[in-house]
Every structure is written in C-alpha cells, then in structure tokens.
Design a protein around this motif. Structure first.
Motif, short mmCIF file in Angstrom:
data_model
loop_
_atom_site.label_atom_id
_atom_site.label_comp_id
_atom_site.label_asym_id
_atom_site.label_seq_id
_atom_site.Cartn_x
_atom_site.Cartn_y
_atom_site.Cartn_z
N TRP A 1 34.56 43.89 43.74
CA TRP A 1 34.28 45.22 44.73
C TRP A 1 35.17 46.10 44.82
N GLY A 2 36.62 45.48 44.94
CA GLY A 2 37.65 46.18 45.08
C GLY A 2 38.09 47.28 44.02
N LEU A 3 38.28 46.56 42.71
CA LEU A 3 38.51 47.11 41.69
C LEU A 3 37.57 48.21 41.18
N ASN A 4 36.14 48.12 41.73
CA ASN A 4 35.18 48.96 41.23
C ASN A 4 35.38 50.12 42.15
N GLN A 5 35.85 50.16 43.30
CA GLN A 5 36.04 51.19 44.17
C GLN A 5 37.07 51.86 43.83
N ILE A 6 38.24 51.58 43.00
CA ILE A 6 39.09 52.40 42.46
C ILE A 6 38.97 52.71 41.27
N GLY A 7 37.81 52.59 40.60
CA GLY A 7 37.58 52.92 39.14
C GLY A 7 38.14 52.25 38.01
N LEU A 8 38.64 50.78 38.72
CA LEU A 8 39.09 49.87 37.46
C LEU A 8 37.86 49.16 37.14
N THR A 9 36.56 49.39 36.79
CA THR A 9 35.70 48.66 36.64
C THR A 9 35.92 47.82 35.20
N SER A 10 36.80 48.33 34.25
CA SER A 10 36.82 47.59 32.81
C SER A 10 37.83 46.32 33.21
N VAL A 11 38.49 45.99 34.30
CA VAL A 11 39.45 45.20 34.72
C VAL A 11 38.39 43.90 35.02
N THR A 12 37.35 44.25 35.80
CA THR A 12 36.71 43.11 36.50
C THR A 12 35.91 42.26 35.29
N HIS A 13 35.81 42.58 34.11
CA HIS A 13 35.21 41.89 33.01
C HIS A 13 35.88 40.65 32.99
N VAL A 14 37.13 40.41 33.23
CA VAL A 14 38.21 39.35 32.90
C VAL A 14 37.74 38.44 34.09
N LEU A 15 37.58 38.97 35.28
CA LEU A 15 37.32 37.96 36.48
C LEU A 15 36.25 37.16 36.53
N TRP A 16 35.25 37.39 35.68
CA TRP A 16 34.11 36.70 35.33
C TRP A 16 34.53 35.26 34.79
N TRP A 17 35.62 35.28 34.33
CA TRP A 17 36.18 33.99 33.33
C TRP A 17 37.27 33.41 34.49
N ALA A 18 37.09 33.63 35.57
CA ALA A 18 38.11 32.91 36.50
C ALA A 18 38.15 31.31 36.20
N GLY A 19 37.10 30.78 35.94
CA GLY A 19 37.20 29.35 35.99
C GLY A 19 37.87 28.59 34.63
N PRO A 20 37.84 28.98 33.56
CA PRO A 20 38.68 28.62 32.30
C PRO A 20 40.06 29.28 32.38
N ILE A 21 40.33 30.27 33.18
CA ILE A 21 41.56 31.26 33.31
C ILE A 21 42.40 30.13 34.40
N LEU A 22 41.85 29.85 35.33
CA LEU A 22 42.61 28.86 36.20
C LEU A 22 42.66 27.48 35.90
N VAL A 23 41.69 26.91 35.13
CA VAL A 23 42.10 25.58 34.96
C VAL A 23 42.65 25.36 33.38
N TYR A 24 42.51 26.32 32.50
CA TYR A 24 43.27 25.98 31.38
C TYR A 24 44.67 26.91 31.21
N ILE A 25 44.84 27.74 32.01
CA ILE A 25 46.04 28.69 31.75
C ILE A 25 47.07 28.42 33.36
N LEU A 26 46.28 28.72 34.41
CA LEU A 26 47.29 28.80 35.69
C LEU A 26 47.92 27.32 36.14
N ILE A 27 46.93 26.42 36.12
CA ILE A 27 47.00 25.18 36.60
C ILE A 27 48.23 24.34 35.74
N PRO A 28 48.15 24.64 34.36
CA PRO A 28 49.38 23.93 33.48
C PRO A 28 50.36 24.67 33.49
N LEU A 29 50.54 26.13 33.84
CA LEU A 29 51.68 26.59 33.98
C LEU A 29 52.41 26.12 35.33
N ILE A 30 51.52 25.87 36.41
CA ILE A 30 52.04 25.60 37.78
C ILE A 30 52.58 24.18 37.46
#
Length: 410
Positions: free
Chosen positions: A41-70
């Motif tokens: 919602w916030g990104l769409n309000q400031i016109g960054l709609t293209s960035v929102t496409h990545v956010l729908w993939w939050a599950g694999p990003i969190l589990v396969y990238i962020l948690i291993p890095l932490i």
C-alpha cells in the motif's frame, strides 16, 4: 552420552532463557504477509508499484535468503538450560501460547492470500484491477512457506499428550492436506528412523528429487497401514471418523471446499500449488535430517536403539528460533515428548555445516549436496562406507569408490 555441558554465566538460581522473547519470531513468517500488505500500500502511494512485485515473493526470500544470512552472522547457539530448570521451563505455558498463536496467523494469511489472488479490484491497495499471474504465483508460493513451517508447528504439538494440542496439530496440517503426517511421524518415523525401512530417512547417494516421491507415497501408505492395523486390533473397520488419518484429511476437505465456495474455482490451481510446495518443505527437511545415517543391527537381528549418532543436527540460532529447536534433532528423537524450549544440544552428534534453511537450498542441487555431505557421512563412519544407509541403486558405485577405505577401516 550426555548433552553438551554449558556453564551458565550466572548462578543456576538466576538463570534466564536468553531466547525467551526471541521465540516469537517464529510467527514472523505468517506475520510477514500481513506486513507485506502495508508495504505494498505504501509503495503504491508513492508511485513505486514496480517494486511491489518482489514483495509477493516474501516467503522464499525470507526462508532461503534472509534467514541463512542471519545464521551466518549470528553463528551457532550451543546453550542448554540447566537441569534444575527443565521442569520449570516445561511447565511454563508462555512457550505453548507462542505455538498456539501461529495457527490463527497461519489461517488469516491463508484466507487473505486467497482473497488477493481472486480479487478483481484491489483499488484500496493502489492497484488498477487485480494482481497479475506472476504476482499470484509468488503469493501462493509465499503462503506455501506459511503452511510448510506450520507443519513444524504441528510436529511440535502432535508429540504432546494433551488432546487440545493434538487436535491443534491436525488443524495446522489442514492447509497442506498432510494430516496423515500426524500418524506416520509419531508412530512410524520415530520407530523406524535411520533404517532402510523408513520412508522419511534419506539414503547416501539418493537425491532429494528421488527421495521426494518415495517419502511422500511411503509415508501416506504407512500412515494408513498403521491406522488400519490399530482398528483391526479393536475388531473395527478403519472407515471411521475416529481414524486419525481420515479425520485429519476431512479437515482439509472442509477447508478447501469452503475456500473454493467462497472465492470460486479460480483459486484451485493456487491451492494445489501451495499444498504441494508446503508439504515439500517438510520433506526437504526430512531429507537432510538423517541423510546416509543408519542404526546398525544387533546380534538379535533388531536395530540398535536410536541415539544422537543417527540424526544430523545444526545449532545455528536463527533457524533454531524460527523452527522451535527442530535442529536439535538428536534430543528430539531421544525424548519425543520433550518441549522445544528444553531440547538440548548434544556432544558427539553429527553436525551439518550450516543451518537447515541454508542446507535446504543445497539439497535442491544434488551434485552440490553430495559434494558437501557425502564426505561427512564417510567421516562419521570413520571411512567405513558399508556402515552407511546407501541408496540401493548407488551401492555398487559407492563401494567401488570407497571400498578400499572401508576395508582398511573395518
């Protein structure tokens, strides 16, 4: 064999669980999808709609990238609670409520995702119409991680003696249509673990992609056989609502039927996608937990008792928190009803080079997996490959490759 001794930094009477409030991070996976809505919602309000496409993939990003890095950043844990605190921790209901809280968040996320996938007008989120197909697939994959990690929550609850927790276990499994796991894991896997007869124990040289159909079909058959045998002993038909396989599956039928009735048939392919990926997340964890390990047979022809030597462990703190100490797998097999907050890290148990989250990614690439893990299996058996649980189709290859070493060390 004793668990790893850790000297408390303060007297036993003053000891505190340093992870007490970190356990709530286990709810971040279902909670992340709710956070995503606010970010979209916030990104769409400031016109960054293209960035929102990545956010729908939050599950694999969190589990396969962020948690291993932490995991890499924080490193291993290794701290065990003092024996004098075990009973107090076990009876502290705070830890149970954390598990219970996962379940409503899981289903809030599930129904939210089904709505977003089928909604034709998401103007309130800043979209002109509904989501695109790629976004819908990303969202379905993300909620599959919620359901898959929910299986781990169900695993923790299903081992307990209280009826409430056992029923909550089945409810949690409904999203992935994997209710038979409740029967097979407790009465099948824990009996046959680290033996060739166990469909959930992977073999040396067996890729995850070969393991997947064997464990999925084998676990289903085993769970039905276990319940059928139980009813036969009572002189009753297994076709009963009291059959724990059938009543667990019925919960999934009700959930899926209600979802289709509410959101329409458009949701069906996404339901199927999140179901398969959800239970596959469980099976990749099963794959890495006992790879190549086997209990030896005694003179009587029976398998030796399961010990810490028969489970791969990892004590990386980030994945430990997200998976409720699942990585302390040796202690879990030694004491299946022990609650997650008092599971211990064991000296002498074989250890993975990284946390489960990192190792899951590695398991998807068999050549890399074998390069990292085969030598560890061999080292675990002091060079005697004949003592490992070898995939039958790869046995001759492994004996030819390591046979001389095996003969030398036997």
């Amino acid at each position: 064999m004793s668990s790893a001794e850790v000297v408390p930094e303060s007297p036993v009477s003053e000891w505190r669980d340093k992870k007490r409030y970190w356990w709530t991070l286990g709810m971040l996976v279902p909670g992340a999808m709710i956070i995503v809505l606010g970010l979209v919602w916030g990104l769409n309000q400031i016109g960054l709609t293209s960035v929102t496409h990545v956010l729908w993939w939050a599950g694999p990003i969190l589990v396969y990238i962020l948690i291993p890095l932490i995991d890499i950043f924080l490193g291993p844990d290794g701290e065990n609670p003092p024996e004098e605190w075990m009973e107090r921790l076990d009876n502290d209901k705070y830890y149970r409520y954390i598990l219970y809280a996962y379940i409503p968040l899981q289903y809030i996320t599930f129904f939210m995702a089904m709505y977003l996938i089928t909604a034709s007008d998401l103007g309130w989120l800043g979209f002109d119409g509904g989501l695109g197909v790629i976004d819908k697939i990303g969202l379905a994959i993300s909620i599959s991680f919620v359901g898959g990690i929910g299986i781990n929550t169900a695993h923790e609850l299903g081992h307990k003696k209280e009826n409430l927790e056992r029923w909550l276990s089945k409810i949690t499994l409904a999203q992935t249509f994997y209710g038979h796991f409740y029967v097979e894991h407790n009465r099948g896997h824990h009996v046959r673990v680290a033996t060739p007869e166990d469909p959930a124990s992977s073999r040396l040289g067996e890729s995850f992609w070969a393991f997947w159909p064997r464990t999925v079909w084998g676990s289903l058959k085993s769970s039905w056989h276990l319940e059928k045998t139980r009813f036969e002993r009572m002189g009753k038909s297994p076709w009963s609502i009291k059959n724990d396989v059938l009543n667990a599956w019925l919960m999934s039928v009700v959930l899926f039927g209600s979802t289709i009735a509410i959101f329409g048939t458009e949701v069906i392919p996404y339901l199927i996608l999140q179901t398969i990926l959800g239970f596959s997340l469980l099976e990749v964890v099963n794959y890495l937990e006992h790879y190549g390990l086997v209990r030896q047979k005694t003179a009587s022809g029976r398998y030796e008792r399961c010990s810490p030597q028969h489970s791969w462990n990892s004590d990386h703190i980030c994945t430990n928190v997200f998976l409720y100490h699942l990585q302390r797998h040796s202690d879990h097999h030694a004491y299946p009803t022990r609650r997650y907050q008092i599971l211990r890290s064991w000296d002498g148990a074989p250890n993975l080079p990284s946390g489960y989250a990192s190792m899951m990614v590695l398991a998807y690439f068999p050549p890399l997996w074998r390069r990292v893990m085969d030598k560890r299996v061999l080292a675990h058996y002091n060079g005697d490959i004949t003592r490992a649980n070898i995939h039958p189709r790869k046995r001759e290859k492994y004996l030819a490759q390591y046979g001389a070493t095996a003969s030398h060390n036997s």
